[in-house]
Design a protein around this motif. Structure first.
Motif, mmCIF file in Angstrom:
data_model
loop_
_atom_site.group_PDB
_atom_site.id
_atom_site.type_symbol
_atom_site.label_atom_id
_atom_site.label_comp_id
_atom_site.label_asym_id
_atom_site.label_seq_id
_atom_site.Cartn_x
_atom_site.Cartn_y
_atom_site.Cartn_z
ATOM 1 N N LEU A 278 13.285 5.551 -21.561
ATOM 2 C CA LEU A 278 13.377 4.503 -20.544
ATOM 3 C C LEU A 278 14.588 4.715 -19.637
ATOM 4 C CD1 LEU A 278 12.407 1.373 -22.663
ATOM 5 C CD2 LEU A 278 11.032 2.479 -20.878
ATOM 6 N N LEU A 279 15.678 5.221 -20.188
ATOM 7 C CA LEU A 279 16.854 5.494 -19.359
ATOM 8 C C LEU A 279 16.526 6.498 -18.262
ATOM 9 C CD1 LEU A 279 19.834 5.731 -21.884
ATOM 10 C CD2 LEU A 279 19.122 3.786 -20.492
ATOM 11 N N TYR A 280 15.663 7.439 -18.571
ATOM 12 C CA TYR A 280 15.302 8.459 -17.593
ATOM 13 C C TYR A 280 14.278 7.975 -16.575
ATOM 14 C CZ TYR A 280 17.729 12.338 -19.862
ATOM 15 O OH TYR A 280 18.701 13.188 -20.364
ATOM 16 N N ALA A 281 13.355 7.116 -16.996
ATOM 17 C CA ALA A 281 12.168 6.871 -16.174
ATOM 18 C C ALA A 281 11.980 5.445 -15.680
ATOM 19 C CB ALA A 281 10.916 7.289 -16.961
ATOM 20 N N ALA A 282 12.706 4.475 -16.206
ATOM 21 C CA ALA A 282 12.453 3.075 -15.844
ATOM 22 C C ALA A 282 12.744 2.820 -14.370
ATOM 23 C CB ALA A 282 13.291 2.135 -16.700
ATOM 24 N N PRO A 283 11.890 2.027 -13.705
ATOM 25 C CA PRO A 283 12.091 1.720 -12.287
ATOM 26 C C PRO A 283 13.063 0.571 -12.043
ATOM 27 C CG PRO A 283 10.056 0.725 -13.037
ATOM 28 C CD PRO A 283 10.605 1.496 -14.210
ATOM 29 N N CYS A 284 13.555 -0.040 -13.108
ATOM 30 C CA CYS A 284 14.489 -1.157 -12.991
ATOM 31 C C CYS A 284 15.664 -0.910 -13.937
ATOM 32 C CB CYS A 284 13.783 -2.478 -13.326
ATOM 33 S SG CYS A 284 13.279 -2.606 -15.062
ATOM 34 N N PRO A 285 16.739 -1.690 -13.832
ATOM 35 C CA PRO A 285 17.851 -1.515 -14.766
ATOM 36 C C PRO A 285 17.407 -1.680 -16.223
ATOM 37 C CG PRO A 285 18.536 -2.845 -12.900
ATOM 38 C CD PRO A 285 17.053 -2.677 -12.771
ATOM 39 N N VAL A 286 18.006 -0.883 -17.094
ATOM 40 C CA VAL A 286 17.712 -0.944 -18.521
ATOM 41 C C VAL A 286 18.987 -1.328 -19.266
ATOM 42 C CG1 VAL A 286 16.970 0.360 -20.566
ATOM 43 C CG2 VAL A 286 15.920 0.819 -18.329
ATOM 44 N N LEU A 287 18.880 -2.352 -20.115
ATOM 45 C CA LEU A 287 20.008 -2.775 -20.940
ATOM 46 C C LEU A 287 19.759 -2.301 -22.353
ATOM 47 C CD1 LEU A 287 22.660 -4.414 -21.045
ATOM 48 C CD2 LEU A 287 21.278 -6.392 -21.732
ATOM 49 N N VAL A 288 20.599 -1.371 -22.825
ATOM 50 C CA VAL A 288 20.472 -0.840 -24.173
ATOM 51 C C VAL A 288 21.460 -1.572 -25.083
ATOM 52 C CG1 VAL A 288 20.681 1.202 -25.643
ATOM 53 C CG2 VAL A 288 19.785 1.423 -23.320
#
Length: 294
Positions: A278-288
Motif C-alpha cells: 500500500l505504501l507503494y501503490a495507494a492513491p491516498c495517504p496511508v497511515l501505518v
C-alpha cells in the motif's frame, strides 16, 4: 478501550522535508492533520555528513539550501492556518535515523512517498526513508503520495480480526472523529486461515465462513463504536486479496489506515506485505500503525 490511543493535545506532528514537491505536499497534509488534532507541527530536515565524495557541494551550501527548504515548508504550513504551533529544525545525520529517533516524542511522523533522492534529502525514494521509518518508528507514520489532492471521502481501515490490529483501529476511529467523516472498516477473508473450516467432515461451506467473518468484524468494531458514537461506520467484508480490496477503497478515501503487520505475520516482522504494498501503490495517504512486537 480508546484510552490507549489517547495522546496529549499538545503532542507534535513531525514532518520531514527535502525540498521536493512531494515533501511539500506532505507538509500540507501534516499541517491540516495537526490542526484537526490540536497538535503542534514541527518541520524537520536532515543533512548527512558532508565529507562524503558523493556530495560535491560545500557544507555551507548544503546547510543554506536545507534552511531554504525549511523556510518554504513553514510558509506553506502557515498559509493553511489553524495550526496550534509551527516549529522548524535542521538536523545532522541519516534522514531515516533522525526521524526514527524523533518519533519517540511525536504523535505522528509524516513523510512524502518520494523525494529528490539527493544526498541531503529526508524523504528519498520509497524503499529507503519512507519504508524504513514506517517499519521502525515508535508512533504511527503517514506516507503521503505525490498527488493525493483534496479528498472528502471516508477514512478506511483494514481489519484483520486479530488483537494485533487493535492499534490501527484506535487510530482510524480517532482520525475519523477529528475529521468529522465516516469510517469504512474493510475485512478481507480470502487471506484468512480457513483450513480448519474446510476439512472433509467439518460440515461448513463458504457461506458459513463468510457469516463467521462478518461476526468477527462486528465484534472487533463494537467497543470502538461505543467509544466514538459520533463516527458513522460502514462495514465491508470481501472475498478478495487484502491489497487489491484496500486499493479499491483507497480511490475514494481520504486516508487508509493499516497495521504494520497482520495476523499472518511472524513474530518480529515489522512491516507486512499488505502495508508495504500500500505504501507503494495507494492513491491516498496511508497511515501505518506499528503493532507491538512480542
Amino acid at each position: 478501550m480508546s484510552a490507549s490511543a489517547t495522546q496529549p493535545a499538545t503532542a507534535r506532528f513531525l514532518v520531514g522535508v527535502d525540498g521536493s514537491e512531494t515533501a511539500f505536499n506532505a507538509v500540507r497534509w501534516a499541517a491540516e492533520s495537526a490542526a484537526a488534532h490540536g497538535a503542534a507541527l514541527e518541520v524537520l530536515t536532515a543533512v548527512q555528513g558532508v565529507s562524503s565524495a558523493a556530495s560535491a557541494e560545500p557544507p555551507q551550501q548544503l546547510v543554506s539550501r536545507a534552511n531554504e527548504h525549511l523556510a518554504r515548508a513553514v510558509e506553506i504550513a502557515r498559509e493553511l492556518g489553524a495550526v496550534v504551533e509551527i516549529r522548524s529544525r535542521l538536523c545532522t545525520g541519516n534522514p531515516a535515523e533522525v526521524l526514527v529517533a524523533e518519533s519517540e516524542r511525536a504523535r505522528r511522523v509524516v513523510v512524502g512517498s518520494r523525494g529528490l533522492g539527493d544526498h541531503s534529502g529526508i524523504a528519498r525514494a520509497l524503499g529507503s526513508v519512507a519504508e524504513s521509518v514506517a517499519m521502525r518508528a515508535d508512533c504511527p507514520v503517514a506516507v503521503v503520495p505525490e498527488s493525493s489532492g483534496q479528498r472528502n471521502g471516508p477514512v478506511v481501515v483494514g481489519v484483520d480480526g486479530s488483537e494485533i490490529g487493535e492499534p490501527a483501529l484506535a487510530e482510524a476511529f480517532a482520525e475519523a472523529s477529528v475529521r468529522h467523516c465516516p469510517l469504512t472498516a474493510v475485512h478481507v477473508w480470502s487471506d484468512v486461515q480457513v483450513g480448519d473450516w474446510l476439512t472433509a467432515d467439518s460440515g461448513h461451506d463458504w457461506e458459513d465462513i463468510s457469516e463467521r467473518e462478518h461476526e468477527l468484524l462486528a465484534q472487533r468494531l463494537a467497543g470502538w463504536q461505543e467509544d466514538y458514537p459520533d463516527v458513522e461506520v460502514s462495514r465491508s467484508v470481501e472475498q478478495d486479496r487484502a491489497v487489491r480490496a484496500l486499493l479499491q477503497h483507497g480511490t475514494t478515501a481520504q486516508l487508509l489506515v493499516v497495521g504494520s503487520r497482520g495476523r499472518g505475520g511472524m513474530t518480529g516482522m515489522l512491516l507486512g506485505s499488505t502495508s508495504r504494498a500500500l505504501l507503494y501503490a495507494a492513491p491516498c495517504p496511508v497511515l501505518v500503525v506499528r503493532a507491538a512486537v512480542s
